[in-house]
Design a protein around this motif. Sequence first.
Motif, PDB file in Angstrom:
ATOM      1  N   THR A  67       1.894  15.725  -1.272  1.00 28.36           N
ATOM      2  CA  THR A  67       0.752  14.861  -1.599  1.00 28.36           C
ATOM      3  C   THR A  67      -0.096  15.636  -2.597  1.00 28.36           C
ATOM      4  OG1 THR A  67       0.867  14.120   0.699  1.00 28.36           O
ATOM      5  CG2 THR A  67      -1.097  13.479  -0.555  1.00 28.36           C
TER       6      THR A  67
ATOM      7  N   PHE B 140       5.314   5.453   2.745  1.00 28.36           N
ATOM      8  CA  PHE B 140       5.622   6.501   3.733  1.00 28.36           C
ATOM      9  C   PHE B 140       6.959   6.193   4.418  1.00 28.36           C
ATOM     10  CE2 PHE B 140       0.793   7.261   4.766  1.00 28.36           C
ATOM     11  CZ  PHE B 140       0.610   7.783   3.496  1.00 28.36           C
TER      12      PHE B 140
ATOM     13  N   GLY C 286      -1.058   4.199  -4.288  1.00 24.63           N
ATOM     14  CA  GLY C 286      -1.803   2.965  -4.034  1.00 24.63           C
ATOM     15  C   GLY C 286      -2.761   2.782  -5.203  1.00 24.63           C
TER      16      GLY C 286
ATOM     17  N   THR D 183      -7.247  13.353  -0.536  1.00 23.70           N
ATOM     18  CA  THR D 183      -8.407  12.507  -0.756  1.00 23.70           C
ATOM     19  C   THR D 183      -9.531  12.751   0.256  1.00 23.70           C
ATOM     20  OG1 THR D 183      -6.628  10.893  -1.088  1.00 23.70           O
ATOM     21  CG2 THR D 183      -8.876  10.102  -1.383  1.00 23.70           C
TER      22      THR D 183
ATOM     23  N   ASN E  76      -2.941  15.221  -4.125  1.00 23.53           N
ATOM     24  CA  ASN E  76      -4.396  15.360  -3.964  1.00 23.53           C
ATOM     25  C   ASN E  76      -4.797  14.838  -2.592  1.00 23.53           C
ATOM     26  OD1 ASN E  76      -7.111  15.822  -5.382  1.00 23.53           O
ATOM     27  ND2 ASN E  76      -7.352  13.752  -4.603  1.00 23.53           N
TER      28      ASN E  76
ATOM     29  N   GLY F  89       0.813  -1.218   0.000  1.00 25.85           N
ATOM     30  CA  GLY F  89       0.000   0.000   0.000  1.00 25.85           C
ATOM     31  C   GLY F  89       0.842   1.263   0.000  1.00 25.85           C
ATOM     32  N   ALA F  90       0.187   2.369  -0.276  1.00 25.42           N
ATOM     33  CA  ALA F  90       0.899   3.659  -0.246  1.00 25.42           C
ATOM     34  C   ALA F  90       1.474   3.897   1.141  1.00 25.42           C
ATOM     35  CB  ALA F  90      -0.053   4.785  -0.646  1.00 25.42           C
ATOM     36  N   SER F  91       0.811   3.358   2.159  1.00 23.37           N
ATOM     37  CA  SER F  91       1.279   3.576   3.536  1.00 23.37           C
ATOM     38  C   SER F  91       2.676   3.008   3.774  1.00 23.37           C
ATOM     39  CB  SER F  91       0.296   2.945   4.530  1.00 23.37           C
ATOM     40  OG  SER F  91      -0.981   3.520   4.369  1.00 23.37           O
TER      41      SER F  91
ATOM     42  N   SER G 215      -1.546   9.083  -4.893  1.00 23.81           N
ATOM     43  CA  SER G 215      -2.496   7.972  -4.799  1.00 23.81           C
ATOM     44  C   SER G 215      -3.871   8.292  -5.379  1.00 23.81           C
ATOM     45  CB  SER G 215      -2.667   7.547  -3.339  1.00 23.81           C
ATOM     46  OG  SER G 215      -1.480   6.967  -2.862  1.00 23.81           O
ATOM     47  N   SER G 216      -4.358   9.507  -5.133  1.00 21.21           N
ATOM     48  CA  SER G 216      -5.751   9.748  -5.527  1.00 21.21           C
ATOM     49  C   SER G 216      -5.912  10.648  -6.749  1.00 21.21           C
ATOM     50  CB  SER G 216      -6.548  10.298  -4.345  1.00 21.21           C
ATOM     51  OG  SER G 216      -5.907  11.409  -3.783  1.00 21.21           O
TER      52      SER G 216
ATOM     53  N   ASP H  40       3.211  11.783  -3.398  1.00 26.53           N
ATOM     54  CA  ASP H  40       2.178  10.765  -3.208  1.00 26.53           C
ATOM     55  C   ASP H  40       1.000  11.165  -4.094  1.00 26.53           C
ATOM     56  OD1 ASP H  40       0.070   9.174  -2.415  1.00 26.53           O
ATOM     57  OD2 ASP H  40       0.206   9.666  -0.277  1.00 26.53           O
TER      58      ASP H  40
ATOM     59  N   GLN I 280      -5.685   1.526  -5.571  1.00 29.96           N
ATOM     60  CA  GLN I 280      -7.147   1.448  -5.427  1.00 29.96           C
ATOM     61  C   GLN I 280      -7.919   2.752  -5.555  1.00 29.96           C
ATOM     62  OE1 GLN I 280      -4.880   1.099  -3.095  1.00 29.96           O
ATOM     63  NE2 GLN I 280      -5.511   1.937  -1.133  1.00 29.96           N
ATOM     64  N   LYS I 281      -7.226   3.867  -5.876  1.00 34.98           N
ATOM     65  CA  LYS I 281      -7.974   5.106  -6.054  1.00 34.98           C
ATOM     66  C   LYS I 281      -8.262   5.365  -7.531  1.00 34.98           C
ATOM     67  CE  LYS I 281      -7.706   6.092  -1.594  1.00 34.98           C
ATOM     68  NZ  LYS I 281      -6.385   6.292  -1.067  1.00 34.98           N
TER      69      LYS I 281
ATOM     70  N   TRP J  96      -3.096  12.034   4.998  1.00 37.19           N
ATOM     71  CA  TRP J  96      -2.099  11.136   4.406  1.00 37.19           C
ATOM     72  C   TRP J  96      -0.715  11.756   4.460  1.00 37.19           C
ATOM     73  CZ3 TRP J  96      -3.964   6.671   4.715  1.00 37.19           C
ATOM     74  CH2 TRP J  96      -5.289   6.395   4.392  1.00 37.19           C
TER      75      TRP J  96
HETATM   76  C1  LIG Z   1      -5.572   6.186   0.284  1.00 36.96           C
HETATM   77  C2  LIG Z   1      -4.351   6.987   0.343  1.00 36.96           C
HETATM   78  C3  LIG Z   1      -3.173   6.510   0.963  1.00 36.96           C
HETATM   79  C4  LIG Z   1      -3.110   5.176   1.671  1.00 36.96           C
HETATM   80  O1  LIG Z   1      -3.134   4.158   0.763  1.00 36.96           O
HETATM   81  P1  LIG Z   1      -2.999   2.612   1.238  1.00 36.96           P
HETATM   82  O2  LIG Z   1      -2.780   1.941  -0.081  1.00 36.96           O
HETATM   83  O3  LIG Z   1      -4.280   2.266   1.899  1.00 36.96           O
HETATM   84  O4  LIG Z   1      -1.842   2.496   2.145  1.00 36.96           O
HETATM   85  C5  LIG Z   1      -2.059   7.307   0.938  1.00 36.96           C
HETATM   86  N1  LIG Z   1      -2.061   8.510   0.352  1.00 36.96           N
HETATM   87  C6  LIG Z   1      -3.166   9.013  -0.249  1.00 36.96           C
HETATM   88  C7  LIG Z   1      -3.117  10.366  -0.886  1.00 36.96           C
HETATM   89  C8  LIG Z   1      -4.339   8.267  -0.270  1.00 36.96           C
HETATM   90  O5  LIG Z   1      -5.438   8.763  -0.858  1.00 36.96           O
END
Ligand SMILES: *Cc1c(COP(=O)(O)O)cnc(C)c1O
Length: 356
Positions: free
Chosen positions: A146, A80, A190, A150, A148, A75-77, A171-172, A169, A192-193, A102
């Motif tokens: 970061t 970190f 990550g 989320t 965006n 995951g994105a976490s 992710s979103s 980051d 899943q966004k 985040w």
């Molecule tokens: C959802 C999200 C994360 C965490 O992602 P995981 O894959 O659940 O660890 C980190 N950064 C941003 C900007 C996110 O939207």
Amino acid sequence: MRKHNYSAGPCILPQEVFEKSAQAILNFNNSGLSLLEISHRSKDFVAVMEEARALVLELLGLEGKGYQALFLGGGASLEFLMVPYNLMKENGKAAYLDTGTWASGAIKEAKYLGETVVVASSKEENYTHIPKNYTVPTDANYFHCTSNNTIFGTQMQEFPNLDIPTVCDMSSDIFSRQMDFSQFDLIYAGAQKNMGPAGTTLIVVKEEILGKTGRHIPSMLDYEKHIKADSMYNTPPVFPIYASLLTLQWLKKQGGIAAIEKINNAKAALLYAEIDRNPLFKGTVNPEDRSPMNACFLLENEAHAETFDALWKAVGISGLPGHRSVGGYRASMYNALPLESVKVLVDVMKDLENKI
Ligand SMILES: *Cc1c(COP(=O)(O)O)cnc(C)c1O
């Protein structure tokens, strides 16, 4: 009937991705085997990994520019922590911009490894805007931001031009808007966004920034080891990578990031115009920092919540409640959400005016 899915993540993906990935679970490439029961080192899966990694660089315009794409677990976490491990020197320091939950999570992990300077934060105003006019220390090993937010629904429009590596980051909002992606030295997201199902994380890294910390990096956290192993240092998350590849192929067919950005802007313009026009609603963030991906808004009068909630549920909308730290509503409008779904939401917001 398919719902109008506004979930913030895991989120809507193109219907053809659901269908093709379901098919691959039953019979992958007509091999008589499921995608879930073959070796990740089989010719068919190695081809998936290679195509996915190449397509990422192609869509971002980073081919031949010294970047590597990786699909890892965790995951994105986990990034970190991996980012400071790979980029913060022994006794060095890192600079972070705090734009939300985040970003704060990333700051917390960096602190485990060394001095972490927060160059600016909008925490005091509950992250309703993106800080501007901050300075990044020139002796930091890297700058992290970061793109965006989320949870609160803000998006960075400008990124500082620095002489140190810039880490983002995304992710979103990755693959949602055109940018000069080469201004970043490391991007992570990550899946899943906006790219696929949960279970894999995309890392795009400029190789030349690695290997400079003097730290001993545990193997699984070492980007260089993952690059050397062609993103297969250990068994990769095969299904989320395959579904991500299908999403990237879909995006390319739509015309790539330039084409999807136009649709994303049209969706955001439609919804924000209604939030601003309709006296029953108000936006929660500074208008110039509004995210086209995650639009957060509140009812002016909480007493109308029951009526409004019944209205949007009745038309097949799902995933609209805001994050618990903000309340109200959050409409996540990732790439696969059709403009049609936004029209349906705007119509029920208008309808509320007639119902109260
Ligand atoms: C959802 C999200 C994360 C965490 O992602 P995981 O894959 O659940 O660890 C980190 N950064 C941003 C900007 C996110 O939207």
